[in-house]
Design a protein around this motif. Structure first.
Motif, PDB file in Angstrom:
ATOM      1  N   MET A   1      59.079  63.988  46.021  1.00  0.00           N
ATOM      2  CA  MET A   1      57.863  64.372  46.671  1.00  0.00           C
ATOM      3  C   MET A   1      56.531  64.249  45.974  1.00  0.00           C
ATOM      4  N   ARG A   2      55.443  63.715  46.412  1.00  0.00           N
ATOM      5  CA  ARG A   2      54.198  63.411  46.154  1.00  0.00           C
ATOM      6  C   ARG A   2      53.069  64.582  46.382  1.00  0.00           C
ATOM      7  N   ILE A   3      52.392  65.015  45.404  1.00  0.00           N
ATOM      8  CA  ILE A   3      51.347  66.160  45.893  1.00  0.00           C
ATOM      9  C   ILE A   3      50.253  65.759  45.357  1.00  0.00           C
ATOM     10  N   ASP A   4      49.085  65.699  46.435  1.00  0.00           N
ATOM     11  CA  ASP A   4      47.798  65.575  46.194  1.00  0.00           C
ATOM     12  C   ASP A   4      47.092  66.804  45.439  1.00  0.00           C
ATOM     13  N   LEU A   5      46.325  66.325  44.470  1.00  0.00           N
ATOM     14  CA  LEU A   5      45.614  67.306  43.537  1.00  0.00           C
ATOM     15  C   LEU A   5      43.914  67.527  44.177  1.00  0.00           C
ATOM     16  N   PRO A   6      43.500  68.653  43.966  1.00  0.00           N
ATOM     17  CA  PRO A   6      42.115  68.472  44.147  1.00  0.00           C
ATOM     18  C   PRO A   6      41.223  67.768  43.291  1.00  0.00           C
ATOM     19  N   ARG A   7      40.087  67.269  43.540  1.00  0.00           N
ATOM     20  CA  ARG A   7      39.239  66.450  42.551  1.00  0.00           C
ATOM     21  C   ARG A   7      39.031  67.150  41.561  1.00  0.00           C
ATOM     22  N   PRO A   8      39.058  66.810  40.279  1.00  0.00           N
ATOM     23  CA  PRO A   8      38.561  67.636  39.168  1.00  0.00           C
ATOM     24  C   PRO A   8      37.067  67.373  38.985  1.00  0.00           C
ATOM     25  N   ASP A   9      36.513  68.664  38.355  1.00  0.00           N
ATOM     26  CA  ASP A   9      35.215  68.699  38.215  1.00  0.00           C
ATOM     27  C   ASP A   9      34.822  67.918  36.793  1.00  0.00           C
ATOM     28  N   THR A  10      33.796  67.158  37.031  1.00  0.00           N
ATOM     29  CA  THR A  10      33.493  66.398  35.942  1.00  0.00           C
ATOM     30  C   THR A  10      31.993  66.386  35.390  1.00  0.00           C
ATOM     31  N   VAL A  11      31.501  67.566  35.734  1.00  0.00           N
ATOM     32  CA  VAL A  11      30.095  67.897  35.344  1.00  0.00           C
ATOM     33  C   VAL A  11      29.909  69.395  34.845  1.00  0.00           C
ATOM     34  N   GLY A  12      30.873  70.379  35.431  1.00  0.00           N
ATOM     35  CA  GLY A  12      30.355  71.518  35.207  1.00  0.00           C
ATOM     36  C   GLY A  12      31.072  72.388  34.036  1.00  0.00           C
ATOM     37  N   GLY A  13      31.303  73.634  33.800  1.00  0.00           N
ATOM     38  CA  GLY A  13      31.770  74.269  32.706  1.00  0.00           C
ATOM     39  C   GLY A  13      31.044  74.902  31.734  1.00  0.00           C
ATOM     40  N   PRO A  14      31.415  75.837  30.733  1.00  0.00           N
ATOM     41  CA  PRO A  14      30.598  76.163  29.675  1.00  0.00           C
ATOM     42  C   PRO A  14      30.259  75.088  28.674  1.00  0.00           C
ATOM     43  N   SER A  15      29.453  75.691  27.824  1.00  0.00           N
ATOM     44  CA  SER A  15      29.012  74.521  26.836  1.00  0.00           C
ATOM     45  C   SER A  15      30.103  74.121  25.956  1.00  0.00           C
ATOM     46  N   PHE A  16      30.139  72.842  25.433  1.00  0.00           N
ATOM     47  CA  PHE A  16      31.121  72.403  24.694  1.00  0.00           C
ATOM     48  C   PHE A  16      31.283  73.245  23.294  1.00  0.00           C
ATOM     49  N   THR A  17      30.276  73.580  22.650  1.00  0.00           N
ATOM     50  CA  THR A  17      30.211  74.157  21.598  1.00  0.00           C
ATOM     51  C   THR A  17      30.815  75.698  21.650  1.00  0.00           C
ATOM     52  N   GLU A  18      30.440  76.339  22.773  1.00  0.00           N
ATOM     53  CA  GLU A  18      31.166  77.595  23.103  1.00  0.00           C
ATOM     54  C   GLU A  18      32.417  77.235  23.537  1.00  0.00           C
ATOM     55  N   THR A  19      33.043  76.406  23.887  1.00  0.00           N
ATOM     56  CA  THR A  19      34.361  76.462  24.092  1.00  0.00           C
ATOM     57  C   THR A  19      35.273  75.995  22.863  1.00  0.00           C
ATOM     58  N   LEU A  20      34.644  75.335  21.962  1.00  0.00           N
ATOM     59  CA  LEU A  20      35.264  75.279  20.813  1.00  0.00           C
ATOM     60  C   LEU A  20      35.383  76.271  19.772  1.00  0.00           C
ATOM     61  N   ALA A  21      34.063  77.302  20.195  1.00  0.00           N
ATOM     62  CA  ALA A  21      34.184  78.402  19.083  1.00  0.00           C
ATOM     63  C   ALA A  21      35.288  79.600  19.758  1.00  0.00           C
ATOM     64  N   ARG A  22      35.464  79.438  21.084  1.00  0.00           N
ATOM     65  CA  ARG A  22      36.474  80.487  21.469  1.00  0.00           C
ATOM     66  C   ARG A  22      37.710  80.035  21.633  1.00  0.00           C
ATOM     67  N   ARG A  23      38.368  78.668  21.265  1.00  0.00           N
ATOM     68  CA  ARG A  23      39.622  78.279  21.267  1.00  0.00           C
ATOM     69  C   ARG A  23      40.390  79.075  20.291  1.00  0.00           C
ATOM     70  N   ARG A  24      41.261  79.679  20.727  1.00  0.00           N
ATOM     71  CA  ARG A  24      42.377  80.247  19.581  1.00  0.00           C
ATOM     72  C   ARG A  24      43.827  80.357  20.437  1.00  0.00           C
ATOM     73  N   SER A  25      44.735  80.133  19.450  1.00  0.00           N
ATOM     74  CA  SER A  25      46.253  80.102  20.292  1.00  0.00           C
ATOM     75  C   SER A  25      46.420  81.456  21.194  1.00  0.00           C
ATOM     76  N   VAL A  26      46.572  81.238  22.101  1.00  0.00           N
ATOM     77  CA  VAL A  26      47.270  82.423  23.109  1.00  0.00           C
ATOM     78  C   VAL A  26      48.989  82.195  23.130  1.00  0.00           C
ATOM     79  N   ARG A  27      49.543  83.498  22.939  1.00  0.00           N
ATOM     80  CA  ARG A  27      50.913  83.364  23.201  1.00  0.00           C
ATOM     81  C   ARG A  27      51.435  84.501  24.130  1.00  0.00           C
ATOM     82  N   GLU A  28      50.509  85.241  24.590  1.00  0.00           N
ATOM     83  CA  GLU A  28      51.029  86.367  25.652  1.00  0.00           C
ATOM     84  C   GLU A  28      50.099  86.228  26.710  1.00  0.00           C
ATOM     85  N   PHE A  29      50.891  86.208  28.139  1.00  0.00           N
ATOM     86  CA  PHE A  29      50.090  85.572  29.331  1.00  0.00           C
ATOM     87  C   PHE A  29      50.275  86.677  30.517  1.00  0.00           C
TER      88      PHE A  29
END
Ligand SMILES: Cc1cc2nc3c(=O)[nH]c(=O)nc-3n(C[C@H](O)[C@H](O)[C@H](O)COP(=O)(O)O)c2cc1C
Length: 194
Positions: A1-29
């Motif tokens: 079965m094929r499932i359509d996906l919503p269109r991805p956002d290609t412009v928004g989001g937090p700054s790239f530098t902030e995103t890099l600085a916040r990345r840490r492995s997360v193992r509890e969800f």
């Protein structure tokens, strides 16, 4: 079965530098599924088409695109189709515990909303590069995984790369065809403390 996906956002989001600085492995969800928008965005970040010529968000050796992207959620097992940004549902039911067993019982794989499995079809790159394809395909996988991890952070989610697993057991859980080899996985969900 094929499932359509919503269109991805290609412009928004937090700054790239902030995103890099916040990345840490997360193992509890938290016990919370991904929304269709989150799933769409993550798949696009990993392997989505981002140019009229068919080139993708992650670089690929000689644009040979040797990777297939599978995702296992509480709802089933799916394969991403980059060219039309859709999902093919391959099975329903929750296979996360089975995938966790294939990953040496890592609890993060059983508990996270989704695990993205990066699968190599090395023949695509071998045709162009011969023996060099062995490393090129792995480098492609690293790019896709990092895109997933950074996109997760930018969405307020967290994730961990999973390299410790039995290739044959993961191939069995995903029911991969011959020539398709599991290289790397990325487990993503809402961090427990967020
Ligand atoms: C190739 C590779 C394989 C990894 N495999 C696992 C894994 O199977 N399970 C896990 O919990 N973490 C895994 N990790 C995550 C690392 O443990 C983690 O990146 C490292 O401890 C550094 O921490 P950070 O990601 O928070 O910066 C892997 C990382 C890499 C790069």
């Amino acid at each position: 079965m094929r499932i359509d996906l919503p269109r991805p956002d290609t412009v928004g989001g937090p700054s790239f530098t902030e995103t890099l600085a916040r990345r840490r492995s997360v193992r509890e969800f938290a016990d919370e599924p991904l929304t269709p928008d989150q799933l769409s965005q993550l798949l696009w970040a990993a392997q989505g088409v981002s140019s009229d010529s068919g080139k993708r968000t992650a670089p690929s050796a000689g644009a040979t695109y040797p990777l297939e992207l599978y995702v296992v959620t509480g709802g089933g097992r799916y394969r991403y189709e980059p060219t039309d940004h859709g999902l093919e549902q391959l099975a329903d039911g929750d296979l996360r515990a089975e995938l966790s067993r294939a990953a040496h019982e890592q609890p993060s794989v059983a508990e996270a909303a989704a695990t993205f499995a990066i699968i190599a079809v090395s023949a695509r790159t071998e045709q162009k590069y011969g023996d060099r394809a062995v490393s090129f395909v792995k480098l492609d996988a690293g790019h896709a995984a990092q895109n997933l991890l950074l996109q997760a952070v930018a969405l307020g989610l967290g994730g961990v790369p999973i390299g410790s697993f039995s290739e044959s057991q993961v191939a069995e859980v995903l029911d991969l065809p011959p020539g398709h080899e599991p290289l790397y996985m990325v487990t993503i969900g809402r961090p427990n403390d967020a």
